[in-house]
Design a protein around this motif. Structure first.
Motif, PDB file in Angstrom:
ATOM      1  N   ASP A   1     162.467 119.484 -39.437  1.00  0.00           N
ATOM      2  CA  ASP A   1     161.868 120.637 -40.116  1.00  0.00           C
ATOM      3  C   ASP A   1     162.272 121.943 -39.440  1.00  0.00           C
ATOM      4  O   ASP A   1     162.514 122.951 -40.106  1.00  0.00           O
ATOM      5  CB  ASP A   1     160.347 120.513 -40.129  1.00  0.00           C
ATOM      6  CG  ASP A   1     159.861 119.363 -41.003  1.00  0.00           C
ATOM      7  OD1 ASP A   1     160.695 118.780 -41.734  1.00  0.00           O
ATOM      8  OD2 ASP A   1     158.659 119.044 -40.953  1.00  0.00           O
TER       9      ASP A   1
ATOM     10  N   ASP B   1     155.867 127.949 -41.951  1.00  0.00           N
ATOM     11  CA  ASP B   1     155.752 127.362 -43.289  1.00  0.00           C
ATOM     12  C   ASP B   1     156.229 128.345 -44.364  1.00  0.00           C
ATOM     13  O   ASP B   1     155.902 128.188 -45.542  1.00  0.00           O
ATOM     14  CB  ASP B   1     154.324 126.903 -43.575  1.00  0.00           C
ATOM     15  CG  ASP B   1     153.293 128.027 -43.499  1.00  0.00           C
ATOM     16  OD1 ASP B   1     153.681 129.176 -43.189  1.00  0.00           O
ATOM     17  OD2 ASP B   1     152.098 127.763 -43.738  1.00  0.00           O
TER      18      ASP B   1
ATOM     19  N   CYS C   1     155.070 127.308 -48.017  1.00  0.00           N
ATOM     20  CA  CYS C   1     154.855 125.858 -48.145  1.00  0.00           C
ATOM     21  C   CYS C   1     153.746 125.440 -47.188  1.00  0.00           C
ATOM     22  O   CYS C   1     153.992 124.774 -46.183  1.00  0.00           O
ATOM     23  CB  CYS C   1     156.142 125.106 -47.848  1.00  0.00           C
ATOM     24  SG  CYS C   1     157.534 125.535 -48.912  1.00  0.00           S
TER      25      CYS C   1
ATOM     26  N   LYS D   1     152.709 120.491 -46.522  1.00  0.00           N
ATOM     27  CA  LYS D   1     153.981 119.786 -46.352  1.00  0.00           C
ATOM     28  C   LYS D   1     153.815 118.275 -46.380  1.00  0.00           C
ATOM     29  O   LYS D   1     154.730 117.545 -46.011  1.00  0.00           O
ATOM     30  CB  LYS D   1     154.630 120.188 -45.030  1.00  0.00           C
ATOM     31  CG  LYS D   1     154.930 121.675 -44.903  1.00  0.00           C
ATOM     32  CD  LYS D   1     155.554 121.967 -43.542  1.00  0.00           C
ATOM     33  CE  LYS D   1     155.780 123.439 -43.324  1.00  0.00           C
ATOM     34  NZ  LYS D   1     156.360 123.708 -41.986  1.00  0.00           N
TER      35      LYS D   1
ATOM     36  N   VAL E   1     161.511 119.988 -46.447  1.00  0.00           N
ATOM     37  CA  VAL E   1     160.375 120.707 -47.016  1.00  0.00           C
ATOM     38  C   VAL E   1     160.773 121.338 -48.348  1.00  0.00           C
ATOM     39  O   VAL E   1     160.012 121.314 -49.321  1.00  0.00           O
ATOM     40  CB  VAL E   1     159.883 121.796 -46.039  1.00  0.00           C
ATOM     41  CG1 VAL E   1     158.783 122.640 -46.686  1.00  0.00           C
ATOM     42  CG2 VAL E   1     159.385 121.175 -44.743  1.00  0.00           C
TER      43      VAL E   1
END
Length: 265
Positions: free
Chosen positions: A17, A90, A222, A225, A137
């Motif tokens: 990620d 995110d 996001c 996740k 993601v």
């Protein structure tokens, strides 16, 4: 032109990620430099970031950092770029109509000369909240949902963060500051908290009003996740952005109960 990004993070649970986030912002958006401020992440970001030498700077911060203080340090004392943008782990900057964030910002600079340019959120969710994420993601979070976006934040996708011009001496504020209206979303410049929207209008709160024409930069958000990561995130405190040692915690069970697992409504 140079545009730096500031990443204050503690919620990467997988190096994959982190690499996706870095590739997105260095290669897809073409930020000039990224300052990684590692607040006791779950994975070894120091080793993971070494492959990006020359394009990043790394600092580890223990304890509970105050976001405003971190941003003020890097925006006003560390970065030497023309513009800087704080981005969370995110969030993913999305540029349309231009090849890079540099080209898009050059366009708005020529039109409005903004000290603070607003970039609206674009919250994306998986099609099914119960679905386990096994890949990127960006391939998991693909659906918009206004009701869910509004659940996560009062302003929903009309909330925004900002790209800031450094030489206007911006000051990020804690909410206990008398001038603070928007926390760390909009810094104070010359005694005023104001952001230029991408259609030239101004906003004095962190929520844009009405449709925005000629909008080429969004901030994909996001927050969800996958169920495993969300449960893990609910166990720990968020980074402190206020002037008191407390911060809301998201309730995973409440989220599932109120939003309902399954197809977006």
């Amino acid at each position: 032109m140079r545009i730096d990004a500031i990443l204050l993070t503690k919620y990467f649970y997988d190096i994959m990620d982190f690499d996706e986030w870095m590739d997105w912002h260095l290669n897809k958006c073409r930020f000039t430099h990224i300052f990684i401020i590692d607040n006791n992440s779950h994975v070894n970001l120091y080793d993971a970031s070494r492959k990006y030498d020359g394009f990043i700077s790394y600092e580890r911060i223990d304890g509970i950092p105050v976001q405003a203080d971190v941003y003020n340090k890097y925006v006003n004392m560390v970065s030497d770029a023309e513009y800087v943008m704080p981005i969370d782990d995110d969030e993913y900057v999305e540029v349309s109509g231009f090849d890079s964030i540099l080209d898009a910002m050059d366009y708005y600079k020529s039109k409005y000369q903004p000290d603070v340019l607003a970039v609206r959120w674009k919250t994306l969710f998986p099609h099914d909240l119960s679905m386990r994420r096994t890949g990127k993601v960006s391939e998991y979070c693909t659906d918009t949902n206004k009701r869910w976006s509004n659940y996560f934040d009062l302003g929903g996708d009309n909330s925004f963060k900002c790209i800031v011009r450094r030489d206007c001496s911006p000051r990020y504020m804690n909410r206990c500051d008398p001038l603070a209206k928007c926390g760390t979303h909009i810094p104070c410049v010359n005694g005023h908290v104001r952001a230029t929207l991408q259609d030239g209008r101004h906003s004095y709160t962190q929520i844009a009003v009405g449709d925005i024409a000629d909008e080429h930069i969004r901030l994909i958000h996001c927050r969800y996740k996958g169920p495993e990561e969300y449960k893990e995130k609910c166990k720990s405190w968020m980074t402190i952005s206020d002037c008191v040692p407390k911060r809301r915690q998201y309730s995973f069970n409440k989220l599932i109960d109120e939003l309902s697992i399954g197809h977006p409504a």
